[in-house]
Design an enzyme around this catalytic site. Structure first.
Site, PDB file in Angstrom:
ATOM      1  N   TYR A 259       0.825  -1.207   0.000  1.00  0.00           N
ATOM      2  CA  TYR A 259       0.000   0.000   0.000  1.00  0.00           C
ATOM      3  C   TYR A 259       0.855   1.250   0.000  1.00  0.00           C
ATOM      4  O   TYR A 259       2.059   1.194   0.211  1.00  0.00           O
ATOM      5  CB  TYR A 259      -0.953   0.010   1.201  1.00  0.00           C
ATOM      6  CG  TYR A 259      -0.309   0.375   2.524  1.00  0.00           C
ATOM      7  CD1 TYR A 259       0.519  -0.517   3.193  1.00  0.00           C
ATOM      8  CD2 TYR A 259      -0.516   1.624   3.112  1.00  0.00           C
ATOM      9  CE1 TYR A 259       1.102  -0.180   4.414  1.00  0.00           C
ATOM     10  CE2 TYR A 259       0.070   1.967   4.326  1.00  0.00           C
ATOM     11  CZ  TYR A 259       0.876   1.061   4.970  1.00  0.00           C
ATOM     12  OH  TYR A 259       1.462   1.397   6.160  1.00  0.00           O
TER      13      TYR A 259
ATOM     14  N   LYS B  19       6.520  -1.954   1.973  1.00  0.00           N
ATOM     15  CA  LYS B  19       5.329  -1.364   2.603  1.00  0.00           C
ATOM     16  C   LYS B  19       4.146  -2.315   2.432  1.00  0.00           C
ATOM     17  O   LYS B  19       3.255  -2.098   1.599  1.00  0.00           O
ATOM     18  CB  LYS B  19       5.042   0.022   2.008  1.00  0.00           C
ATOM     19  CG  LYS B  19       4.137   0.883   2.896  1.00  0.00           C
ATOM     20  CD  LYS B  19       4.212   2.328   2.486  1.00  0.00           C
ATOM     21  CE  LYS B  19       3.185   3.206   3.181  1.00  0.00           C
ATOM     22  NZ  LYS B  19       3.374   3.348   4.618  1.00  0.00           N
TER      23      LYS B  19
ATOM     24  N   GLU C   4      11.933   2.654  14.168  1.00  0.00           N
ATOM     25  CA  GLU C   4      11.081   3.742  13.663  1.00  0.00           C
ATOM     26  C   GLU C   4       9.804   3.795  14.483  1.00  0.00           C
ATOM     27  O   GLU C   4       9.624   3.017  15.415  1.00  0.00           O
ATOM     28  CB  GLU C   4      10.770   3.529  12.178  1.00  0.00           C
ATOM     29  CG  GLU C   4      10.091   2.212  11.885  1.00  0.00           C
ATOM     30  CD  GLU C   4       9.932   1.907  10.405  1.00  0.00           C
ATOM     31  OE1 GLU C   4       9.821   2.842   9.595  1.00  0.00           O
ATOM     32  OE2 GLU C   4       9.898   0.712  10.066  1.00  0.00           O
TER      33      GLU C   4
ATOM     34  N   LEU D  34      11.154   1.346   7.063  1.00  0.00           N
ATOM     35  CA  LEU D  34      10.553   1.798   5.810  1.00  0.00           C
ATOM     36  C   LEU D  34      11.254   3.100   5.422  1.00  0.00           C
ATOM     37  O   LEU D  34      11.382   4.007   6.250  1.00  0.00           O
ATOM     38  CB  LEU D  34       9.060   2.061   6.004  1.00  0.00           C
ATOM     39  CG  LEU D  34       8.354   2.452   4.712  1.00  0.00           C
ATOM     40  CD1 LEU D  34       8.144   1.239   3.823  1.00  0.00           C
ATOM     41  CD2 LEU D  34       7.020   3.114   5.000  1.00  0.00           C
TER      42      LEU D  34
HETATM   43  N1  PDD Z   1       2.849   5.135   7.260  1.00  0.00           N
HETATM   44  N2  PDD Z   1       7.509   3.908   8.855  1.00  0.00           N
HETATM   45  C1  PDD Z   1       6.356   3.232   8.903  1.00  0.00           C
HETATM   46  C2  PDD Z   1       6.311   1.941   9.615  1.00  0.00           C
HETATM   47  C3  PDD Z   1       5.206   3.773   8.280  1.00  0.00           C
HETATM   48  O1  PDD Z   1       4.056   3.094   8.305  1.00  0.00           O
HETATM   49  C4  PDD Z   1       5.282   5.042   7.647  1.00  0.00           C
HETATM   50  C5  PDD Z   1       4.103   5.676   6.966  1.00  0.00           C
HETATM   51  C6  PDD Z   1       6.521   5.708   7.629  1.00  0.00           C
HETATM   52  C7  PDD Z   1       6.706   7.028   6.939  1.00  0.00           C
HETATM   53  O2  PDD Z   1       6.645   6.882   5.545  1.00  0.00           O
HETATM   54  P1  PDD Z   1       6.127   8.063   4.608  1.00  0.00           P
HETATM   55  O3  PDD Z   1       6.938   9.265   4.973  1.00  0.00           O
HETATM   56  O4  PDD Z   1       6.415   7.593   3.237  1.00  0.00           O
HETATM   57  O5  PDD Z   1       4.663   8.277   4.889  1.00  0.00           O
HETATM   58  C8  PDD Z   1       7.614   5.106   8.235  1.00  0.00           C
HETATM   59  C9  PDD Z   1       1.641   5.600   6.611  1.00  0.00           C
HETATM   60  C10 PDD Z   1       1.450   7.065   6.695  1.00  0.00           C
HETATM   61  C11 PDD Z   1       0.471   4.792   7.116  1.00  0.00           C
HETATM   62  O6  PDD Z   1       0.666   3.601   7.327  1.00  0.00           O
HETATM   63  O7  PDD Z   1      -0.632   5.327   7.267  1.00  0.00           O
END
Ligand code: PDD
Length: 283
Positions: free
Chosen positions: A33, A146, A179, A204
């Site tokens: 996703y 992801k 993270e 991620l």
């Molecule tokens: N999540 N690490 C994890 C585990 C995440 O799920 C996310 C983002 C990030 C940050 O990634 P980005 O900057 O590309 O949004 C880091 C999204 C927002 C979610 O699961 O809703």
């Protein structure tokens, strides 16, 4: 206003939108996703999100049912149909419907689902910082993909919510921070170094993280990519998280420790303001 969702070629009322019970996303979490932020009609880092989506698909030998151009068209149509100005676009691709069997089906058509969510995003200065808790990182070793398998992340976020906290910071067995449950974590040391973990299979590689790296470099900040311990984080001058939904969010309390005397720091504030400006001018 009725909401619309996209499901495998159709724009349906959100209420009635559904996938088959034998979809491998539902059965096995066999899918990937992306979440893309939209502010005042401008998408943030769309290109980066679509590239990472392709990478996640490749890592799982999954193929997208549509081209990148078609994906963008669907995103735009859904934004229009839902009259979305500020919020998020959620894109999910799974291996599709097949009789339940762990190994990949020989013939299945990937499922594509897209939804949007209206959000009120605070584009002004963050006056109050958020709190976080630390939790053990219980995930598998390919956190760079992801995938929609988010149970450890959900458990971590739930634990945070139960303690009235905004985010759960996940800690690996060696005592370093990986993270947040849905964000990347950054610290600013007393000597002004901005530290965030290097992007490998442990985390991620956040798209917001990458934009913030670029913005911080433009501001001549010294950025170091390396793991850091919980102790270092607790002693940091500033701690903040980045993600599509939180942009740049300062953490001023972690477990029972106040960070920066409970005040939102200058660096987090400046990086957030710059990031919003980049989105607004369409960078
Ligand atoms: N999540 N690490 C994890 C585990 C995440 O799920 C996310 C983002 C990030 C940050 O990634 P980005 O900057 O590309 O949004 C880091 C999204 C927002 C979610 O699961 O809703």
């Amino acid at each position: 206003m009725s909401r619309f969702a996209y499901v495998n070629g159709q724009y349906l009322s959100h209420h009635n939108a559904a996938v088959h019970i034998e979809d491998r996303g539902y059965q096995f979490g066999d899918g990937v996703y992306e979440v893309v932020l939209l502010i005042d009609g401008k998408m943030a880092d769309c290109e980066g999100h679509l590239k990472r989506l392709q990478r996640s698909l490749d890592e799982l030998s999954l193929s997208s049912p549509v081209s990148d151009a078609a994906l963008r068209q669907i995103m735009n149509r859904l934004i229009r149909l839902n009259r979305l100005k500020t919020g998020i676009i959620y894109i999910q691709i799974t291996r599709g419907v097949a009789r339940r069997d762990h190994k990949f089906p020989q013939h299945s058509h990937p499922s594509l689902v897209m939804t949007v969510k209206h959000l009120s995003v605070n584009t002004g200065q963050q006056l109050a910082g958020k709190s976080a808790i630390t939790v053990p990182d219980q995930r598998w070793e390919r956190r760079d993909i992801k995938t929609i398998q988010l149970l450890p992340n959900c458990l971590a976020k739930q634990a945070a919510a139960e303690q009235g906290a905004y985010e759960a910071i996940m800690v690996m067995a060696d005592g370093t921070v990986s993270e947040g449950s849905s964000s990347n974590v950054w610290i600013l040391t007393g000597s002004g170094q901005l530290i965030t973990r290097q992007a490998n299979e442990a985390i991620l590689n956040g798209i917001t993280r990458r934009s913030i790296q670029r913005i911080a470099a433009e501001r001549q900040l010294e950025i170091i990519e390396r793991p850091f311990t919980v102790e270092e984080m607790m002693a940091a001058k500033e701690v903040f998280v980045t993600s599509a939904t939180s942009m740049v969010t300062a953490l001023t309390q972690i477990d029972d420790k106040q960070i920066h005397e409970g005040e939102v720091g200058l660096i987090a504030t400046a990086l957030k303001a710059d990031y919003i400006e980049c989105i607004q001018v369409g960078e």
